[in-house]
Scaffold this active site. Structure first.
Site, PDB file in Angstrom:
ATOM      1  N   LYS A 209       0.820  -1.216   0.000  1.00  0.00           N
ATOM      2  CA  LYS A 209       0.000   0.000   0.000  1.00  0.00           C
ATOM      3  C   LYS A 209       0.853   1.265   0.000  1.00  0.00           C
ATOM      4  O   LYS A 209       1.815   1.356   0.757  1.00  0.00           O
ATOM      5  CB  LYS A 209      -0.920  -0.004   1.213  1.00  0.00           C
ATOM      6  CG  LYS A 209      -1.881  -1.193   1.198  1.00  0.00           C
ATOM      7  CD  LYS A 209      -2.825  -1.182   2.369  1.00  0.00           C
ATOM      8  CE  LYS A 209      -3.885  -2.263   2.198  1.00  0.00           C
ATOM      9  NZ  LYS A 209      -4.803  -2.327   3.342  1.00  0.00           N
ATOM     10  N   CYS A 433     -18.540  -9.119   4.335  1.00  0.00           N
ATOM     11  CA  CYS A 433     -17.153  -9.530   4.541  1.00  0.00           C
ATOM     12  C   CYS A 433     -17.074 -10.948   5.107  1.00  0.00           C
ATOM     13  O   CYS A 433     -17.579 -11.213   6.201  1.00  0.00           O
ATOM     14  CB  CYS A 433     -16.445  -8.564   5.490  1.00  0.00           C
ATOM     15  SG  CYS A 433     -14.738  -9.078   5.734  1.00  0.00           S
TER      16      CYS A 433
END
Ligand code: SRM
Ligand code: SF4
Length: 563
Positions: A209, A433
């Site tokens: 990231k 999720c």
């Protein structure tokens, strides 16, 4: 480490023919809504996760039905910028072709569409392509969507910084033609023409990231990221960046070899060296990262294993640069300024507070329709923020009244939203999720209300603290950089972490474990009461917890994190 068995994901990537697998064959099989074998993982590199609605999973099981497989698709938007035309295309698709009918703004400035059926997957990629968008590398072991500070008024540096976020994102994308072939009916290329020089043929050991951030805002939460570029400017001109490496927040309950870590300062580089440095950090992690144990595969673990000095030296060698001393910078906050602000360029920007980034129309609210109505007349652009909000950016003076009225009409401007609510965040969690252990997005409104009541009860309704809930220790809601962070353990039960700070530079410490929400609120009642009567009325709640020894500060995770 080389003698240890590689993780199965390494086999899968190596055998994937540069991320193609047999996804195209699986697409033809309309009997099952899901993807089989390796393809289940490989579609992630194309920006999708296979999911099912967990609210109805048991019911379907009882009826002996396969889970209703769909995919969640994540759209790549470096710096979170999207045009009104692109928004309208996505909005129409979400309304007609997704199970939930929602658009979800993520805390990494991307858009998620939940509940896309298999038959709609290829059309949605083609739609994105026609809009100049894609879902490349928004998931999987690659460099993900690159963040950039979103508030356009903050500085003249925004446009320049944003251009860098885009360039870094493009530079680090996978070079395989798989995406074009599978989703866009692109021509097949000769395998020799595909060269993954940066990521390598087995890609990275784990997700990676990157952010570009403009002080004094730390809205991107640098310490959650593997690689950060802090913009340094002189007289409105970007001169370079301080580079920070090795942040990350995830951990696993009960496994002390996993921990959150703040990123380490490597030093300053000039703009001309940015891509070289990004590539060198990525390739060092590619070659040195742990490929045997995915739990310890992120850059933060590599840094701790080889030592930060050795990692930095290797980056300097590969990029053929020497880091200069970092330039002084200061962060003062992480939140979005909700409402109108005048920009430096005679344009106005309206930041809308979007609860948990979820745009959805129902009988109570029509916020998704509202954003679409604004998109239909707006001549500037939209910016998604790392706090899951939306900025209607670059509005000309003469259009301000129209945009404002639309926002009011559709309930997108709500002046009753408190500072505490604005400082709160939750991850998606249930029902989509698959890794969720406890609720997050769906309980945030009620928990926020209770916290607001506690602040009022102690006569400090004008104060707030960064409060975040994350449904499991993967930490998507960035609770591990909050002043008060809840991490899900089981349905209705959370670990509570205290003592992060308002600017996101300190990891909080475990204060209580596996507690139900009412017990957590009772504890907060007591602590907020003490904070209210503390003589220094300017101290933030996280700093107060540290200063009064409610928790010891985490000064150097991982060493003192589990102390
Ligand atoms: Fe995340 C996995 C949602 C930001 C750490 N994350 C997931 C998945 C895809 C679940 C899965 O693997 O099947 C979640 C999808 C839920 C759903 O139904 O939508 C999910 N993560 C999100 C989002 C949507 C949360 C949000 O409410 O905005 C964020 C999407 C960002 C994006 O646009 O790319 C999101 N995830 C984060 C962050 C925060 C950040 O990056 O700023 C983290 C912690 C920072 C970090 O990486 O250390 C984070 N997500 C994880 C992890 C743990 C990674 C690790 O290091 O072990 C997983 C699980 C994994 O990768 O194995 C995960
Ligand atoms: Fe899912 Fe856990 Fe991430 Fe929340 S923190 S979205 S529950 S993986």
């Amino acid at each position: 480490m080389s003698k240890q068995k590689l993780s199965d994901n390494e086999r899968l990537k190596a055998q994937s023919n540069l991320l193609r697998g047999t996804i195209s064959d699986d697409l033809q099989d309309q009997l099952s809504g899901g993807f089989q074998g390796d393809n289940f993982q490989l579609i992630r590199f194309h920006g999708m996760y296979q999911q099912d609605n967990r609210d109805i999973r048991q019911e379907r099981l009882k009826q002996k039905l396969e889970p209703l497989h769909t995919v969640m698709l994540r759209i790549r938007l470096p710096g979170g910028i999207i045009t009104p035309k692109q928004w309208l295309g996505i909005d129409e698709f979400a309304s007609i072709h997704t199970e939930y009918g929602s658009i979800r703004i993520t805390n990494r400035q991307a858009v998620q569409l939940h509940g896309v059926l298999k038959r709609n997957i290829k059309p949605v990629h083609q739609l994105l392509h026609s809009l100049g968008l894609d879902a490349k590398a928004t998931a999987g072991d690659v460099n993900r969507n690159v963040l950039c500070t979103s508030n356009p008024v903050e500085s003249e540096l925004h446009q320049q910084a944003y251009e860098w976020a885009k360039r870094i994102s493009e530079h680090l994308l996978p070079k395989t033609n798989a995406y074009a072939e599978i989703w866009l009916d692109g021509e097949k290329v000769q395998r020799d023409d595909e060269n993954e020089t940066i990521l390598g043929n087995t890609y990275l050991p784990r997700k990676f990231k990157t952010t570009v951030v403009i002080p004094p805002q730390n809205d991107v939460d640098i310490h959650a990221n593997d690689l950060n570029f802090i913009a340094i400017g002189e007289n409105g001109e970007l001169t370079g960046f301080n580079v920070l490496v090795g942040g990350g927040l995830a951990m696993t309950h009960g496994d002390t070899t996993t921990w959150p870590r703040t990123a380490t300062d490597f030093g300053f580089v000039k703009t001309q060296d940015v891509l070289k440095v990004a590539e060198a950090v990525v390739s060092t992690q590619r070659d040195w990262g742990n490929r045997t144990n995915r739990r310890n595969a992120k850059t933060k673990y590599t840094l701790e294993r080889v030592g930060t000095a050795a990692f930095k030296q290797e980056v300097e060698k590969r990029a053929a640069i020497t880091f200069e001393a970092s330039r002084p910078t200061e962060f003062t906050g992480r939140g979005d300024r909700i409402g109108w602000v005048a920009g430096i360029d005679n344009a106005y920007h309206l930041t809308l507070f979007i609860p948990s980034g979820r745009l959805l129309d129902n009988e109570m609210k029509k916020q998704k329709a509202g954003v679409a109505a604004i998109a239909a007349v707006h001549k500037g652009d939209f910016r998604l923020t790392p706090n899951q909000n939306l900025i209607i950016a670059n509005v000309q003076e003469e259009d301000k009244a129209t945009i404002h009225q639309l926002a009011v009409d559709y309930g997108l401007i709500d002046t009753s939203v408190t500072e505490q609510r604005k400082a709160s965040m939750a991850c998606v969690s249930f029902p989509t999720c698959p890794l969720a252990m406890a609720e997050a997005e769906r309980v945030l409104p009620d928990v926020s209300l209770e916290i607001e009541r506690l602040l009022d009860k102690h006569d400090i309704g004008d104060r707030s603290f960064i409060f975040r809930i994350t449904g499991c220790p993967n930490g998507c809601g960035r609770a591990m950089l909050a002043e008060v962070g809840l991490v899900g353990r089981a349905l209705g039960r959370y670990d509570m972490y205290l003592g992060g700070n308002s600017i996101g530079t300190r990891i909080p410490r475990l204060f209580s474990s596996n507690a139900p929400i009412n017990q957590i609120l009772a504890t907060l009642d007591e602590l907020i009461g003490k904070w209210a009567s503390y003589p220094d009325t300017t101290i933030g709640f996280g700093d107060f917890c540290v200063e009064t020894h409610i928790v010891l500060p985490v000064t150097h995770a991982p060493e003192d994190f589990y102390m």
